[in-house]
Design a protein around this motif. Structure first.
Motif, PDB file in Angstrom:
ATOM      1  N   ASP A  65     -55.148 -32.059 -48.836  1.00  0.00           N
ATOM      2  CA  ASP A  65     -54.620 -33.355 -48.408  1.00  0.00           C
ATOM      3  C   ASP A  65     -53.325 -33.231 -47.599  1.00  0.00           C
ATOM      4  OD1 ASP A  65     -56.695 -34.770 -49.811  1.00  0.00           O
ATOM      5  OD2 ASP A  65     -55.608 -34.356 -51.669  1.00  0.00           O
ATOM      6  N   SER A  66     -52.257 -32.772 -48.237  1.00  0.00           N
ATOM      7  CA  SER A  66     -50.966 -32.649 -47.562  1.00  0.00           C
ATOM      8  C   SER A  66     -50.075 -31.723 -48.367  1.00  0.00           C
ATOM      9  CB  SER A  66     -50.282 -34.013 -47.395  1.00  0.00           C
ATOM     10  OG  SER A  66     -49.948 -34.560 -48.658  1.00  0.00           O
ATOM     11  N   ILE A  67     -49.044 -31.195 -47.699  1.00  0.00           N
ATOM     12  CA  ILE A  67     -48.088 -30.274 -48.329  1.00  0.00           C
ATOM     13  C   ILE A  67     -46.677 -30.769 -48.041  1.00  0.00           C
ATOM     14  CG2 ILE A  67     -47.253 -27.903 -48.447  1.00  0.00           C
ATOM     15  CD1 ILE A  67     -49.965 -27.039 -47.287  1.00  0.00           C
ATOM     16  N   ALA A 112     -42.027 -19.380 -44.104  1.00  0.00           N
ATOM     17  CA  ALA A 112     -42.937 -20.136 -44.955  1.00  0.00           C
ATOM     18  C   ALA A 112     -44.013 -20.757 -44.067  1.00  0.00           C
ATOM     19  CB  ALA A 112     -42.192 -21.222 -45.722  1.00  0.00           C
ATOM     20  N   LYS A 113     -45.271 -20.407 -44.344  1.00  0.00           N
ATOM     21  CA  LYS A 113     -46.392 -20.877 -43.528  1.00  0.00           C
ATOM     22  C   LYS A 113     -47.205 -21.886 -44.325  1.00  0.00           C
ATOM     23  CE  LYS A 113     -46.701 -16.492 -41.012  1.00  0.00           C
ATOM     24  NZ  LYS A 113     -47.567 -15.350 -40.642  1.00  0.00           N
ATOM     25  N   MET A 114     -47.257 -23.112 -43.812  1.00  0.00           N
ATOM     26  CA  MET A 114     -48.007 -24.192 -44.437  1.00  0.00           C
ATOM     27  C   MET A 114     -49.341 -24.328 -43.714  1.00  0.00           C
ATOM     28  SD  MET A 114     -44.678 -26.726 -44.252  1.00  0.00           S
ATOM     29  CE  MET A 114     -45.443 -28.129 -45.057  1.00  0.00           C
ATOM     30  N   GLY A 115     -50.428 -24.465 -44.473  1.00  0.00           N
ATOM     31  CA  GLY A 115     -51.731 -24.574 -43.844  1.00  0.00           C
ATOM     32  C   GLY A 115     -52.669 -25.489 -44.599  1.00  0.00           C
ATOM     33  N   LEU A 116     -53.357 -26.392 -43.876  1.00  0.00           N
ATOM     34  CA  LEU A 116     -54.342 -27.293 -44.466  1.00  0.00           C
ATOM     35  C   LEU A 116     -55.755 -26.827 -44.130  1.00  0.00           C
ATOM     36  CD1 LEU A 116     -52.784 -30.818 -43.726  1.00  0.00           C
ATOM     37  CD2 LEU A 116     -52.546 -29.405 -45.779  1.00  0.00           C
ATOM     38  N   THR A 125     -51.391 -26.479 -39.208  1.00  0.00           N
ATOM     39  CA  THR A 125     -50.451 -25.511 -39.763  1.00  0.00           C
ATOM     40  C   THR A 125     -49.043 -25.826 -39.288  1.00  0.00           C
ATOM     41  OG1 THR A 125     -50.679 -23.937 -37.927  1.00  0.00           O
ATOM     42  CG2 THR A 125     -52.214 -23.691 -39.793  1.00  0.00           C
ATOM     43  N   ALA A 126     -48.064 -25.380 -40.059  1.00  0.00           N
ATOM     44  CA  ALA A 126     -46.652 -25.480 -39.673  1.00  0.00           C
ATOM     45  C   ALA A 126     -45.926 -24.266 -40.218  1.00  0.00           C
ATOM     46  CB  ALA A 126     -46.017 -26.761 -40.208  1.00  0.00           C
ATOM     47  N   VAL A 138     -49.093 -22.802 -49.245  1.00  0.00           N
ATOM     48  CA  VAL A 138     -47.959 -22.208 -48.544  1.00  0.00           C
ATOM     49  C   VAL A 138     -47.907 -20.722 -48.867  1.00  0.00           C
ATOM     50  CG1 VAL A 138     -45.461 -22.240 -48.174  1.00  0.00           C
ATOM     51  CG2 VAL A 138     -46.668 -24.369 -48.665  1.00  0.00           C
ATOM     52  N   THR A 139     -47.733 -19.893 -47.835  1.00  0.00           N
ATOM     53  CA  THR A 139     -47.535 -18.459 -48.027  1.00  0.00           C
ATOM     54  C   THR A 139     -46.176 -18.073 -47.473  1.00  0.00           C
ATOM     55  OG1 THR A 139     -48.603 -17.930 -45.915  1.00  0.00           O
ATOM     56  CG2 THR A 139     -50.005 -17.990 -47.883  1.00  0.00           C
TER      57      THR A 139
END
Length: 384
Positions: free
Chosen positions: A165-167, A82-86, A91-92, A71-72
């Motif tokens: 895997d997951s956030i 907040a940017k979530m990325g796998l 991404t979310a 997360v950045t």
């Protein structure tokens, strides 16, 4: 009007939060402030009450505290993205402190990623950016004194997982007296985005609440979109939800001659939230407002707003124009809300979306003192 997954909304206040914990908890946005709570899992007691003035989010603190989880953080004015990325490309994007999910990009069979959420940005009365759409929580609580409260600002409590895997991103919101606590856990997986909520009643009296997890799913056009798996489900035709982040066509008002406009007149209200207390008032057209879905491959080209009361836990939305689909699932919720603006609008435009929501609107949930309720929504990408 612009349509994008990056926004600069303006918010005006900030809420305190009371996490359930056994240790000292540091407010993640105000680096010089700390709160300490007792172990309240063993018995119901009045929690420590704190109130924070609204201050800009400390992005540097968030980066330092929650780094290494995929997360950045990026500051936008007094707010934060907040940017979530796998690693697989999923991404979310989550806005703080509003808690609004503005983007969910999923990998597709053709090798690239596709945006699955529909959002819009417009200019407000004071020149600020106003964001609508995405995935949001529209919840309304009411105690014995009939004093309503809705969580509107959120504090980041924890981040778990990794980019392989997951956030999991956990948010928390409490009322001013810390008597109602709501947690929102957003989980990004390789092929799924889950929004899980838990509601805890710390009052000494019962709590009634209604609401929905509302998602705006982008489509090429409602005319090219079909709902698969709803055949046999009972439904109620209702006016559209008028939530803080909901997108409703501007021409859809009380004087509109459309089906939904007529429903507003019949029910004597402009929005579903404001009319919950009036639903027990019977009227001559009530039978016409209820029915059973007879189409297992329902085209969503017509304007509609309804709540399904016995829908399956999972159903599929297929967009033949974009050649993709989304499987919508739920846990805990008994109702499914669905809204289509119809196909009279421009394709790939402002109203090219289908709104779905896991809801508890027709039948409010009652929570006794100390009780906890949990429910979730799943947006599954089967197109990998």
């Amino acid at each position: 009007m612009a349509y994008s997954s990056l926004f600069s909304p303006k918010f005006t206040h900030f809420s305190s939060a009371r996490p359930i914990s056994h240790h000292l908890y540091y407010h993640p946005y105000l680096s010089s402030t700390s709160l300490q709570y007792n172990n309240i899992r063993k018995e119901l007691s009045l929690p420590y009450v704190a109130s924070f003035p609204y201050q800009p989010i400390n992005v540097d603190y968030l980066e330092e505290e929650f780094s290494g989880h995929g997360v950045t953080f990026e500051g936008i004015g007094d707010n934060c993205v907040a940017k979530m990325g796998l690693d697989n490309g999923s991404t979310a994007t989550l806005m703080l402190p509003s808690g609004l999910i503005t983007s969910y990009k999923a990998p597709m069979w053709h090798g690239s990623t596709v945006e699955l959420l529909h959002t819009s940005v417009s200019e407000g009365d004071d020149g600020e950016a106003v964001i609508q759409g995405g995935v949001s929580l529209a919840l309304n609580y009411e105690d014995d004194n009939e004093v309503p409260w809705s969580p509107s600002t959120w504090v980041l409590r924890d981040i778990r997982g990794n980019s392989k895997d997951s956030i999991k991103v956990e948010l928390i919101s409490s009322d001013t007296d810390n008597m109602v606590e709501t947690r929102h856990i957003v989980t990004l997986g390789e092929d799924i985005l889950t929004s899980e909520i838990s509601v805890t009643n710390w009052n000494s009296s019962p709590l009634q609440w209604t609401g929905s997890i509302i998602s705006h799913l982008t489509v090429s056009s409602p005319e090219a979109t079909y709902a698969l798996g709803l055949e046999g489900s009972n439904f109620h035709n209702v006016p559209p939800f008028l939530s803080n982040f909901g997108i409703i066509p501007s021409d859809l008002d009380e004087e509109n001659d459309s089906e939904i406009g007529q429903l507003w007149k019949q029910m004597g209200l402009k929005g579903f939230f404001s009319g919950l207390g009036q639903r027990n008032k019977k009227n001559a057209s009530e039978e016409e407002m209820e029915g059973e879905e007879d189409d297992g491959y329902k085209q969503l080209n017509e304007q509609m707003s309804r709540i399904y009361t016995c829908a399956p836990r999972f159903f599929t939305l297929i967009d033949r124009g974009r050649r993709n689909s989304v499987v919508v699932g739920r846990d805990g919720f008994d109702e499914v809300y669905m809204y289509s603006p119809g196909s009279s609008h421009e394709i790939y435009g402002e109203y090219s979306f289908i709104c779905v929501g896991q809801s508890t609107m027709l039948k409010p949930i009652m929570l006794g003192p100390g009780e906890v309720w949990r429910g979730s929504q799943h947006l599954h990408n089967p197109n990998m």
